[in-house]
Write a protein that holds these residues in place. Structure first.
Motif, PDB file in Angstrom:
ATOM      1  N   GLY A  38       4.234  50.959  59.848  1.00 27.48           N
ATOM      2  CA  GLY A  38       4.572  51.321  61.218  1.00 27.48           C
ATOM      3  C   GLY A  38       4.671  52.804  61.453  1.00 27.48           C
ATOM      4  O   GLY A  38       5.007  53.248  62.543  1.00 27.48           O
ATOM      5  N   GLY A  39       4.389  53.629  60.419  1.00 27.12           N
ATOM      6  CA  GLY A  39       4.333  55.065  60.635  1.00 27.12           C
ATOM      7  C   GLY A  39       5.561  55.796  60.126  1.00 27.12           C
ATOM      8  O   GLY A  39       6.506  55.227  59.597  1.00 27.12           O
ATOM      9  N   THR A  40       5.529  57.131  60.318  1.00 28.33           N
ATOM     10  CA  THR A  40       6.632  57.996  59.909  1.00 28.33           C
ATOM     11  C   THR A  40       7.646  58.085  61.035  1.00 28.33           C
ATOM     12  O   THR A  40       7.274  58.235  62.209  1.00 28.33           O
ATOM     13  N   ARG A  41       8.899  58.016  60.690  1.00 33.13           N
ATOM     14  CA  ARG A  41       9.966  58.177  61.690  1.00 33.13           C
ATOM     15  C   ARG A  41      10.367  59.644  61.728  1.00 33.13           C
ATOM     16  O   ARG A  41      10.814  60.197  60.711  1.00 33.13           O
ATOM     17  N   PHE A  42      10.204  60.288  62.892  1.00 29.01           N
ATOM     18  CA  PHE A  42      10.577  61.698  63.031  1.00 29.01           C
ATOM     19  C   PHE A  42      12.040  61.788  63.439  1.00 29.01           C
ATOM     20  O   PHE A  42      12.447  61.231  64.466  1.00 29.01           O
ATOM     21  N   VAL A  43      12.837  62.482  62.627  1.00 26.75           N
ATOM     22  CA  VAL A  43      14.272  62.613  62.896  1.00 26.75           C
ATOM     23  C   VAL A  43      14.656  64.064  63.144  1.00 26.75           C
ATOM     24  O   VAL A  43      15.842  64.409  63.184  1.00 26.75           O
ATOM     25  N   GLY A  44      13.651  64.930  63.302  1.00 25.15           N
ATOM     26  CA  GLY A  44      13.892  66.366  63.352  1.00 25.15           C
ATOM     27  C   GLY A  44      14.553  66.889  64.607  1.00 25.15           C
ATOM     28  O   GLY A  44      14.961  68.057  64.633  1.00 25.15           O
ATOM     29  N   TYR A  45      14.668  66.070  65.660  1.00 24.51           N
ATOM     30  CA  TYR A  45      15.412  66.528  66.841  1.00 24.51           C
ATOM     31  C   TYR A  45      16.909  66.583  66.551  1.00 24.51           C
ATOM     32  O   TYR A  45      17.634  67.384  67.147  1.00 24.51           O
ATOM     33  N   ASP A  46      17.367  65.701  65.635  1.00 33.63           N
ATOM     34  CA  ASP A  46      18.804  65.543  65.415  1.00 33.63           C
ATOM     35  C   ASP A  46      19.308  66.177  64.123  1.00 33.63           C
ATOM     36  O   ASP A  46      20.496  66.436  63.984  1.00 33.63           O
ATOM     37  N   THR A  47      18.421  66.392  63.159  1.00 35.30           N
ATOM     38  CA  THR A  47      18.873  66.925  61.876  1.00 35.30           C
ATOM     39  C   THR A  47      17.756  67.740  61.231  1.00 35.30           C
ATOM     40  O   THR A  47      16.576  67.514  61.501  1.00 35.30           O
ATOM     41  N   LEU A  48      18.142  68.672  60.363  1.00 32.99           N
ATOM     42  CA  LEU A  48      17.168  69.468  59.617  1.00 32.99           C
ATOM     43  C   LEU A  48      17.086  69.034  58.159  1.00 32.99           C
ATOM     44  O   LEU A  48      16.350  69.643  57.373  1.00 32.99           O
TER      45      LEU A  48
END
Length: 948
Positions: A495-505
């Motif tokens: 199902g792809g990569t989950r981008f979490v970069g808006y909330d954490t580095l």
């Protein structure tokens, strides 16, 4: 009387500047009417019947899904869709300027195809419906415009019995003058889904059918498909349904009327001319073009008349597009404009116009538009003419070479123009592929568009490759192909990569889904047979922002779980089909050997300091766009591209002209004010339709999902954006513009810096100023600029003196040579020579040649021709200057511009000028003698023909 749309009416239609059409009382039936009178009568007819007069909207619609305003209903689309309340009263009338290019190849070849046209329309928003619209339309045509009822015919949708009954029983149209037509002709839709409904069209019979003995046929069933006999005048759309994605029709909450009548077509009928181009809307432009070409439209050959009509049509279109803020470019509506200008230039050449001419015909179009109430065109006259002249000049500089190449291609005997050749013409010579298709079509040839599209795709791929997947050597392409292949497989599995970069580095654990090295997918790094510079990793989740939307990718590190001493440096991140691909340095720069395998987990850690700087620059681009729109006007500025990095930002935008120093300072001041006001950023996800209703700015040409991310700085900016941003404008710190300039026709570029980058920049500039103060022995920084300006002025004066002395020496040298070497040919004295092979070769530049030619003609007299040439073999540059005496021009019909143009063409260049004075240039010094010999033969021929 004079009726103006109220402020509310104007805002209901469009925020663009209003077109102030005067509206006078109806004219008597049968009177021959000017186009202004026709327009005025239409507007007044419906104003008298309770319609609000709405000014013409801009050709640039407030809708990112539509390229240009193509119909009178476009400004009312939100009302028809139920997204905005209807005005009060719920009925409107307008004369809307429109541009369509779907049938551009038919312009000039048929009686009534256009790119630019005016659509007269009346609209009802849930108020009156079929009966009233039909009765009023008939009354307008027969009683106001005086068209004979027996020459009118109508069509209705095949199952619309109500419309048929109204025409027969209420209006009284004979049955044989009503035609039922199918969905392709008489059912209007705004698209695959949305408002739609049946329509009824009113036609005018140009040539009545006759029977035996020439008597009119009164009961013949009409064939409305006969274009030679009938012309469609008025289309009445009964917008009563909504079509969903399955094709199902459901009734709208309100039944609406949307009508359209082409002003050009109506003018053709009422002015009794054979086609739209001979109406008073276009004929003055056609006649001006004919005059510049040295011909008369009425007696010109058919091909020439076609080209003159194309010029008439396209001139109107480009003038109005420029007036509404469109600028020539290679994308979107800018490409439409550039294509039309280049077609216009080419058709000018086809009718024999030498040199630039577009600005002159544009002046006629501007005058006509202003007289018809389009004051926006008159207000922007100078920039319209300037832009057209610049674009024409750019195209003319490559047109000769492009035409020569195309001619070679067409004469090669190949049955099809290859896509590669068409792409070369487009990419190298600026030939729109549609122009290549048109010229090839005139020879009965087709263009391999599939191959052309492939060339375009490969070029885009190369452009992307310059910044993505920085593999070694020629392996970059295979990297990209492999990554796309892997991305498709991974996407199908997980199902792809989950981008979490808006909330954490930082994110852990991030699981490795795939490894790619040298174009091959691996299960583990132990399978590497050599040491590539980089490998690519696909993770199931990541905080790394992938390059996109103008923002560069994050960098940072991946630390294998359980081995904190090992790390992988992330150099670049790209997203492909919702898969994030991390390019990392290999081997690892860490002190301990790093092994990585599919299924391993890592800690993904973004370089926080770099991200902070990127965020600041990205938010600053939003503030910058808002400031530019506030200073220049929201309808005149649009984003054309951007680059957001840690060290700087770059923002490209369309603009009518270069900003002044004061305007640029105002833009910078506004951005810094918003920064210092510590405005919070609001980030929301919402449906695209809602975002557009709320006024969010979309990047033209971008495709958006149904759900979008909206970044808002309250009361300052609202944009659709997937990038990373600060939480408060104060985090930007400082904003400083470092450069501004033009990058293409109508497109400007600002580069700026924020925060620490801006501080570093200012410190460097401060050191420069301090150094200048020491060198110039100044005590105040304010003294630097006046001192430098004084030095520059002195240097400029010295340069002028050197140039003047060079010109005097060159003139004296040529005058002496001309006195002894000029050839007598009948009444003529001709001096045609090279200057660069003399002992004084260093004297010659373009100014020196021109000055020397002028002095030589003064010495040789009125019956003289002087053409001087100089070449520089080191840079293969040819310069030509011609000067003719008045008698040579008048008595021998010689033309300096044509002489230098012919010579320059041989040398692979171009140029031109006036009959008595001209300059040109070329690239092939080796053919200079051949070029001069051609000029000598042309002069001799002129003497033999005219001088005896």
């Amino acid at each position: 009387m004079r009726v103006r749309a109220s402020g509310k009416a104007a805002s209901d239609a469009h925020t663009a500047p209003a077109t102030d059409h005067s509206v006078s009382s109806s004219l008597s039936a049968g009177q021959r009417m000017s186009s202004d009178e026709i327009r005025s009568a239409f507007l007044q007819f419906y104003v008298d019947r309770g319609h609000r007069l709405v000014p013409s909207a801009s050709l640039v619609p407030d809708d990112p899904t539509i390229l240009l305003t193509i119909a009178g209903m476009v400004p009312f689309k939100p009302i028809f869709l139920g997204e905005r309340e209807a005005p009060q009263p719920p009925r409107a009338v307008s004369a809307q300027k429109c541009v369509r290019t779907t049938d551009v190849e038919n312009v000039g070849r048929t009686r009534r195809h256009h790119t630019f046209f005016e659509m007269l329309g009346n609209f009802s928003f849930g108020d009156y419906f079929k009966r009233q619209a039909m009765v009023w339309a008939w009354e307008l045509l027969t009683q106001v415009y005086g068209l004979p009822a027996e020459r009118l015919a109508v069509s209705v949708f095949e199952s619309d019995d109500e419309a048929y009954r109204i025409w027969r029983q209420v209006v009284g149209v004979p049955a044989h003058r009503i035609a039922r037509m199918g969905e392709s002709d008489n059912f209007w839709a705004s698209g695959p889904t949305g408002p739609c409904g049946p329509c009824s069209e009113i036609y005018y019979e140009l040539v009545p059918a006759t029977g035996a003995g020439g008597n009119a046929v009164s009961a013949e069933a009409v064939d409305l498909g006969d274009d030679a006999r009938f012309i469609e005048l008025y289309n009445l759309v009964f917008m009563e349904f909504n079509r969903d994605a399955t094709g199902q029709l459901t009734p709208l909450a309100a039944k609406n009327i949307d009508t359209g009548m082409g002003l050009e077509r109506l003018a053709q009928v009422l002015q009794g001319v054979p086609n739209n181009y001979e109406t008073d809307l276009i004929r003055p432009i056609v006649d001006e073009a004919a005059s510049l070409a040295g011909c008369v439209y009425d007696s010109a050959a058919e091909d020439a008349r076609t080209s003159l009509k194309v010029i008439g049509d396209h001139t109107r279109a480009v003038v109005h597009l420029l007036a509404d803020g469109v600028r020539p470019s290679n994308m979107g509506r800018g490409y439409v404009l550039r294509r039309l200008i280049r077609r216009l230039v080419r058709h000018g050449r086809l009718v024999g116009v030498d040199g630039p001419f577009v600005a002159e015909v544009a002046e006629v179009a501007i005058r006509l538009a202003a007289a018809s109430g389009y004051q926006q065109v008159q207000r922007r006259r100078e920039e319209i003419v300037r832009e057209l002249a610049a674009e024409e000049s750019r195209f003319l500089s490559t047109l000769l070479r492009g035409e020569a190449l195309l001619e070679e291609i067409l004469q090669s005997g190949m049955p099809v123009v290859s896509g590669t050749d068409a792409f070369t013409l487009y990419d190298t010579y600026g030939f729109p592929v549609e122009m290549t298709q048109e010229i090839a079509g005139e020879r009965g040839l087709q263009v391999d568009m599939q191959a052309f599209d492939q060339c375009m795709a490969e070029q885009r791929e190369r452009a992307r490759g310059q910044s993505a997947f920085h593999g070694a050597g020629d392996g970059a392409a295979s990297h990209r192909h492999a990554v796309r292949t892997v991305a498709a497989a991974v996407n199908g599995e997980s199902g792809g990569t989950r981008f979490v970069g808006y909330d954490t580095l930082e994110w852990a654990p991030a699981r490795v889904l795939s490894i790619v090295a040298d174009g091959h997918e691996l299960r583990s790094s132990t399978a590497l047979s050599n040491s590539p510079q980089t490998i690519q990793l696909v993770l199931d989740a990541t905080p790394f922002y992938a390059e996109g939307g103008g923002q560069v990718a994050d960098t940072g590190e991946l630390v294998p779980t359980g081995d904190t001493a090992a790390l992988l440096r992330v150099q670049d991140v790209q997203s492909v089909d919702n898969i994030w691909v991390h390019t990392v340095a290999w081997p690892s720069p860490s002190s301990s050997p790093t092994e990585i395998a599919v299924g391993d987990t890592v800690v993904a850690r973004v370089d926080a300091q770099r991200r902070r700087r990127i965020r600041a620059h990205h938010t600053a681009t939003h503030l910058l766009q808002s400031a530019l729109r506030q200073v220049f006007g929201a309808d005149r500025v649009a984003q054309a591209g951007s680059l957001v990095e840690a060290a700087r930002l770059r923002f490209d935008f369309t603009a009518p002209r270069a900003p002044t120093a004061e305007e640029l300072a105002q833009v910078e001041r506004l951005v810094n004010e918003w920064i210092h006001e510590s405005r919070p950023l609001l980030v929301q996800t919402m449906p695209l339709d809602e975002a557009m209703r709320r006024g969010a700015i979309a990047m033209f040409g971008e495709k958006y999902d149904d759900t979008v991310r909206v970044v808002e700085v309250p009361q300052v900016s609202m944009e659709l954006c997937g990038g990373t941003h600060v939480e408060n404008t104060a985090q930007i710190g400082l904003f400083k513009v470092v450069s501004e300039g033009g990058i293409s026709a109508g497109v400007r570029r600002i580069e700026a810096m924020c925060g620490p980058a801006a501080l570093t920049y200012l410190n460097e500039r401060d050191q420069v100023v301090r150094g200048l103060m020491r060198t110039l022995r100044l005590t105040q920084a304010a003294e630097v600029l006046p001192s430098v300006e004084s030095l520059a002025a002195a240097n400029k004066q010295l340069h002028k003196q050197v140039t003047s002395m060079r010109g005097e020496l060159a003139a004296a040298y040529v005058a002496e040579r001309a006195r002894t070497e000029a050839i007598n040919a009948g009444p003529l004295r001709a001096f045609i020579a090279r200057m660069d092979e003399s002992p004084n070769a260093m004297l010659w530049d373009a100014d020196a040649l021109r000055t020397a030619a002028e002095h030589a003609v003064q010495q040789l007299g009125a019956h003289s021709v002087v053409l001087l040439a100089a070449g520089h073999p080191t840079d293969d540059k040819v310069m030509l200057a011609a000067q003719l005496g008045p008698q040579a021009v008048r008595d021998l019909q010689l033309h300096a511009g044509k002489l230098v143009q012919a010579a320059a063409k041989i040398c692979g260049g171009g140029g031109g000028g006036k009959p008595h004075q001209a300059q040109a240039g070329g690239k092939d010094v080796r053919r200079l003698e051949e070029a001069l010999e051609l000029v000598r033969r042309q002069v001799q021929q002129a003497v033999e023909e005219h001088g005896g």
